[in-house]
Design an enzyme around this catalytic site. Sequence first.
Site, PDB file in Angstrom:
ATOM      1  N   ARG A 119      39.699  31.643  33.465  1.00  0.00           N
ATOM      2  CA  ARG A 119      38.916  31.593  34.581  1.00  0.00           C
ATOM      3  C   ARG A 119      37.735  31.033  35.587  1.00  0.00           C
ATOM      4  O   ARG A 119      36.612  30.604  36.081  1.00  0.00           O
ATOM      5  CB  ARG A 119      39.329  32.666  35.912  1.00  0.00           C
ATOM      6  CG  ARG A 119      40.748  32.275  36.501  1.00  0.00           C
ATOM      7  CD  ARG A 119      41.638  33.331  37.421  1.00  0.00           C
ATOM      8  NE  ARG A 119      41.866  34.044  36.373  1.00  0.00           N
ATOM      9  CZ  ARG A 119      42.590  35.125  36.625  1.00  0.00           C
ATOM     10  NH1 ARG A 119      42.537  35.804  38.146  1.00  0.00           N
ATOM     11  NH2 ARG A 119      43.216  36.224  35.900  1.00  0.00           N
ATOM     12  N   GLU A 156      43.707  44.959  31.895  1.00  0.00           N
ATOM     13  CA  GLU A 156      43.794  46.127  33.080  1.00  0.00           C
ATOM     14  C   GLU A 156      45.393  46.265  32.649  1.00  0.00           C
ATOM     15  O   GLU A 156      45.897  47.005  33.125  1.00  0.00           O
ATOM     16  CB  GLU A 156      43.147  45.882  34.579  1.00  0.00           C
ATOM     17  CG  GLU A 156      43.548  46.621  36.070  1.00  0.00           C
ATOM     18  CD  GLU A 156      43.500  45.716  36.751  1.00  0.00           C
ATOM     19  OE1 GLU A 156      43.304  44.687  37.059  1.00  0.00           O
ATOM     20  OE2 GLU A 156      44.013  46.902  38.104  1.00  0.00           O
TER      21      GLU A 156
END
Length: 230
Positions: A119, A156
């Site tokens: 991204r 994460e």
Amino acid sequence: MYQFDHHMEVNIIYVCKAIAYYSFNLIFQSRQNVMLFCKAPYQINWKEIAQQKKMEDKNKLDRVKARIDAIPDFPKPGILFRDIFPVLSDHGAFSDLIDLMTSHVKSLSVDVVIGLDARGFLLGPIIAQNLQLPFVPIRKKGKLPGKTIQVEYKLEYGSDIFELQVDSVKEGQRIVIVDDLLATGGTMSAACQLVTKANATTVECLVVIELKDLDGRSKVPSKVHSLVEY
Ligand SMILES: O=P(O)(O)OC[C@H]1O[C@H](OP(=O)(O)OP(=O)(O)O)[C@H](O)[C@@H]1O
Ligand SMILES: Nc1ncnc2[nH]cnc12
């Protein structure tokens, strides 16, 4: 003879008056211009202009924030996914975001904009293009051709390997690393390590979103700047 002299006299007076008139205008007007030029910087209300810019930036940021989505339990249960794609689907909000990021990067005086897979690739190249700077990608393993340097990192929700092409960044260059989001800081930290391996300097890590609770910032060895905090 007398008649001729009289006319001469009248004409000379007329010409003198005209010269005096135009000279006076010329001198007076240019004096006014000089005074205006000298006074202008003091007369401009810089404070007001700065306040106006701050207000415009706040409005831009509000329009960006309004477009960031939160999706619970994606891609795994327990993860609240912050999605920037709705910002990109609104051309006004996207343009606001790019404006904010570009003017921030401009103030850093960097040589290269690095974007992170995937991204970071949506934002970095546009910022680099706006500032006429080179854009360099850091990609996940196996996607960049030629010789690369690598770093493994934790996410994460998982782990991965990052790569940077050898010679894509020159020794001593000042770098800004751009990504959409900072969570645990594992991704950004790995990118900083790659820049260090390339003997360049990470001036700043710039993200749109920072997840404050995860304290990713403390893991990143360089300065972090985020636009939106959750
Ligand atoms: O701070 P961290 O915990 O390391 O997480 C942040 C990274 O996670 C997301 O990318 P992701 O790895 O999901 O890849 P993607 O951009 O290819 O979807 C995001 O775009 C960041 O790059
Ligand atoms: N919560 C989250 N939302 C979006 N992208 C992420 N990358 C890592 N954590 C994320």
